[in-house]
Design an enzyme around this catalytic site. Structure first.
Site, PDB file in Angstrom:
ATOM      1  N   TRP B 138       0.860  -1.180   0.000  1.00 24.76           N
ATOM      2  CA  TRP B 138       0.000   0.000   0.000  1.00 24.76           C
ATOM      3  C   TRP B 138       0.899   1.233   0.000  1.00 24.76           C
ATOM      4  CZ3 TRP B 138      -2.061   2.781   4.790  1.00 24.76           C
ATOM      5  CH2 TRP B 138      -3.040   3.727   4.447  1.00 24.76           C
ATOM      6  N   ASP B 220      -1.257  -5.674   9.097  1.00 18.39           N
ATOM      7  CA  ASP B 220      -2.211  -4.696   8.572  1.00 18.39           C
ATOM      8  C   ASP B 220      -3.431  -5.509   8.148  1.00 18.39           C
ATOM      9  OD1 ASP B 220      -2.030  -1.936   6.172  1.00 18.39           O
ATOM     10  OD2 ASP B 220      -3.734  -2.842   7.187  1.00 18.39           O
ATOM     11  N   LYS B 256     -13.689  -0.883   4.959  1.00 22.06           N
ATOM     12  CA  LYS B 256     -14.222  -1.699   3.876  1.00 22.06           C
ATOM     13  C   LYS B 256     -15.305  -2.669   4.335  1.00 22.06           C
ATOM     14  CE  LYS B 256     -10.250  -0.229   1.982  1.00 22.06           C
ATOM     15  NZ  LYS B 256      -9.294   0.650   2.685  1.00 22.06           N
TER      16      LYS B 256
END
Lengths: 410, 410
Positions: B138, B220, B256
């Site tokens: 990311w 993560d 999300k």
């Protein structure tokens, strides 16, 4: 063995420890004059009626979704927030040299502003730039600037304990002697914790020195409307500095004046000399925000934005704010009257001369300890009390307790 | 002259610039396969029905107010989300050695964790501890750790462009040769941007090396439930590491899987050896949070906590999550089938082997440019596509466009 075995225990944040102790206390007459949040005359938290109304509107609005906000925040919030600080007719806004960064409360605004200054202000000497905070000041100012990287946090004289007022001479003196380009954190109104603000003439003197010595102006504005009941009056100092040509930052909080403490609604207003500098500054603010919280939370900003941008809701909000400010003024008035009636030694004018949520009573640490331990009246060791903690039900007990503390304890 | 006149214009964040360009594009069949947010088959944003329900419950609950949350966040949020990550029956939770810090999305959790590690891990204020992030990862990972003060951000081998899969040998070799006590950022599932996760056996081997070489595990975890449709499956790696006795951090995001992107709902789960270490760690986390955002925003945390702690809402949520995950799986399956039907050169199995929101198509920068400029299909220059951007209406156009890009451009 743990990888964390060398991590020391941190001390608790004093004001939250005070509230924790208060909660554990089972004394029937206990009073919490500690943490800075508004309370009604029934000692209850108060969700502003206008906030409740707008929350319902938001939940019913099916055109809204939960997509990421822009990094700098909700556009209509940012512009409305900066406008409320600088005024609808602000020339700086008309000249397109004012920008806002939606932040996590006043703390977030201070931190993003501090991070920016550490990276980009004052040439290559950034870490060493002195940051001046008032003596005393909000207990978190120092920590925010330190964690942003500044190594030299200094006090500027502010509170005169002897006369229980502003030490203007000391303040001006510190301004004259500070290294050029030092950063000064100024309280826009309702100074925390003393409740003592410079007068308009005093602000003018302060501005004159700051301009001459090229000092950076960083306003902390957490009580607009809450202090005097008037948005314009509470913004006078900020607007004066802007009209005087300063580039500056204003860390705005909507925690108190909207009662939205836990939705973390804040805005960093940036006033620059021109729109190009503003654009570059905002682009760098984006980079700083991106590695901190990516983009800000929506709920609180939507509530504030909707309220500020709708004439009817705006009027209702001003009414709610005045309700809070007026109750605080009433408590100030009554506390002073009762202390005078009791013949409590000392002068108590400062209680009504000070402004905003807090009063620096002048009680010394021993007297404060007496208040807490013997009377179960909780206040900060500095002698700071939150006027919102006073009610018509407890004010006699508090006045009586102060009287005892002052007469029994030296 | 502005004091900001030397501040340079920062480059925009690539993924947001992509969406901006898409928005400006007038082409009738344009497609946005850029930013990572869920879209329905109509190409619309989706507020989860359970979220809408929870929001209505919250707004009608007169017992709720807007008082500051504790610094570490809403207690019922913190406990329920750590449980959802580690499992209801987690021994670590039962042993009281799991803690949580409510943060501003996954970004905030990474940042608070990174700040803590810089202050207290591997010595005090050790900015030289290497931080390893996957190649690729990311785009914000490196920047977050840099902002926290770390000076040495390194890649670990991950994506094998030849095989279009995991470079497991390279990964293990980096684990073996890095300095002891290095910090590794691992993607718990649905790797961003490649969609390629280690198998369970591979995770076991990774864990073994990391334990032996005393490497710090920082997960993560932004897609729990969203990747496979199953909360437990997506948490397998995290739970395995905990069961092996690791102390670790896990940055969770609910952007999300709850579609709550703009309310910034995240959590830093901390697994420690024992309660005492945990307590000291949390006390220091409070200090770090206090100077960053003071205390976190309430709305999103309330929505998540209410949902996770009430059986009916929890069940509805799991269905909503499965709806999203299933639509993605369908799009993966259809895209692969169409490319194979078109006879597009290359193998396309990776499209269905990869997992989660993203697919690393294997398209090179020239081919990506072709797609963006000639076909008005917007994707990251890395070749990453957001599967959520595909719909039954646009999938033929996208498949044909990929076919053209691969055959026309080398």
């Amino acid at each position: 063995m743990s990888v964390f075995s060398d991590v020391p225990q941190a001390s608790p944040v004093a004001v939250f420890k005070l509230t924790a102790d208060f909660r554990e206390d089972s004394h029937p007459l206990k009073v919490n004059l500690g943490v800075g949040a508004y309370r009604t005359d029934d000692s209850q938290p108060w969700v502003l009626p206008v906030v409740k109304k707008v929350e319902r509107l938001i939940v019913e609005d099916s055109s809204l979704n939960h997509e990421y906000l822009p990094i700098l925040g909700l556009p209509e919030f940012r512009s409305a927030a900066s406008k409320v600080a600088l005024g609808d007719d602000s020339p700086a806004i008309a000249e397109n040299r004012v920008g806002g960064v939606q932040t996590l409360g006043g703390t977030g605004a201070l931190r993003i502003g501090a991070d920016f200054l550490w990276r980009w202000y004052n040439g290559t000497n950034k870490t060493a730039t002195p940051v001046y905070v008032s003596a005393p000041t909000w207990e978190n100012h120092n920590g925010v600037f330190t964690d942003a990287g500044f190594k030299d946090i200094r006090p500027y004289r502010y509170w005169d304990a002897a006369k229980r007022g502003l030490d203007l001479t000391g303040l001006l003196d510190d301004l004259e002697n500070a290294p050029e380009r030092s950063i000064f954190v100024l309280h826009a109104c309702a100074h925390n914790p003393t409740g003592t603000d410079p007068s308009q003439d005093e602000w003018k003197k302060i501005a004159e020195v700051m301009k001459r010595r090229k000092l950076f102006v960083f306003f902390d504005s957490a009580y607009q409307g809450f202090a005097s009941g008037s948005l314009e009056r509470d913004a006078w100092a900020i607007r004066f500095f802007v009209s005087d040509g300063f580039e500056l930052f204003v860390a705005q909080s909507f925690s108190k004046n909207f009662g939205l403490y836990n939705e973390r609604v804040g805005n960093l207003t940036v006033v620059a000399h021109d729109s190009k500098s503003l654009a570059c500054t905002l682009s760098q603010m984006e980079k700083i925000v991106r590695t901190c919280w990516s983009n800000p939370p929506s709920q609180g900003a939507r509530i504030v934005s909707k309220t500020l941008n709708s004439p009817e809701l705006f009027a209702e909000w001003k009414g709610n704010v005045k309700t809070m400010a007026d109750r605080v003024l009433l408590m100030r008035d009554q506390l002073k009257t009762k202390l005078q009636a009791l013949g409590t030694p000392g002068t108590w004018e400062h209680i009504t001369q000070q402004i905003g949520m807090f009063s620096f009573t002048g009680l010394n640490p021993k007297q404060v300890e007496y208040m807490i331990k013997q009377k179960h009246v909780y206040l900060m060791a500095s002698g700071r009390i939150n006027m919102c903690g006073l009610t018509t039900k407890n004010i006699d007990y508090v006045a009586q307790s102060i009287h005892e503390a002052v007469t029994k304890v030296q | 002259m502005s004091i900001f006149c030397k501040v340079p214009q920062a480059a925009p964040v690539a993924v947001f610039k992509l969406t901006q360009d898409f928005t400006k594009d007038q082409f009738p069949t344009k497609v946005n396969l850029g930013v990572g947010a869920y879209r329905t088959d109509e190409g619309q944003t989706w507020v989860l029905p359970v979220v809408k329900r929870a929001e209505k419950i919250i707004v009608s609950d007169d017992r709720l107010n807007h008082e500051y949350l504790p610094i570490l966040g809403l207690p019922e949020f913190r406990s329920s989300v750590s449980r959802i990550a580690l499992g209801d029956d987690s021994p670590a939770i039962q042993e009281n050695r799991v803690g949580a810090v409510q943060c501003l999305g996954g970004t905030g959790a990474l940042r608070i964790g990174a700040e803590f590690l810089r202050c207290f891990y591997n010595g005090n204020n050790n900015t030289k501890t290497p931080i390893y992030v996957s190649a690729p990862t990311w785009e914000n990972h490196g920047a977050v750790f840099t902002s926290a003060g770390f000076q040495d951000i390194r890649p670990y081998k991950y994506w094998d462009a030849q095989t279009r899969g995991l470079d497991f040998v390279g990964f293990l070799s980096d684990l073996e040769s890095c300095p002891e006590r290095s910090i590794f950022v691992l993607h718990a599932c649905a790797h961003n941007p490649t969609g390629t996760d280690p198998t369970q056996d591979q995770w076991k081997q990774i864990a073994q090396v990391m334990m032996r070489r005393k490497l710090f595990v920082f997960f993560d975890f932004a897609y729990q439930g969203f990747a496979s449709g199953n909360l437990e499956n997506d948490a397998w790696a995290l739970r395995y590491f905990v069961s092996r006795g690791f102390e670790l951090f896990c940055a969770q995001s609910f952007s999300k899987n709850f579609g709550l992107y703009n309310e910034r709902v995240g959590n830093l789960t901390i697994v420690s050896r024992d309660t005492d270490n945990l307590k000291r760690v949390l006390s220091q986390m409070e200090m770090i949070v206090r100077t960053t955002w003071s205390n976190p925003p309430s709305q999103g945390a309330r929505v998540v906590a209410l949902t996770l702690t009430s059986p009916e809402l929890f069940s509805e949520w799991k269905d909503n999550v499965k709806t999203m995950a299933d639509r993605i799986l369908l799009m993966r399956s259809q895209l692969k089938a169409k490319l194979q039907a078109l006879g597009t050169p290359g193998t396309w199995d990776h499209i269905t082997e990869q997992i989660g929101m993203f697919s690393f198509t294997g398209l090179n920068p020239k081919q990506v440019e072709y797609l963006v400029k000639e076909k008005h299909i917007y994707l990251m220059s890395s070749g990453r596509i957001n599967m959520c951007g595909l719909t039954t209406k646009n999938i033929d156009y996208v498949a044909e466009s990929i076919h053209e890009a691969v055959t026309v451009v080398q």
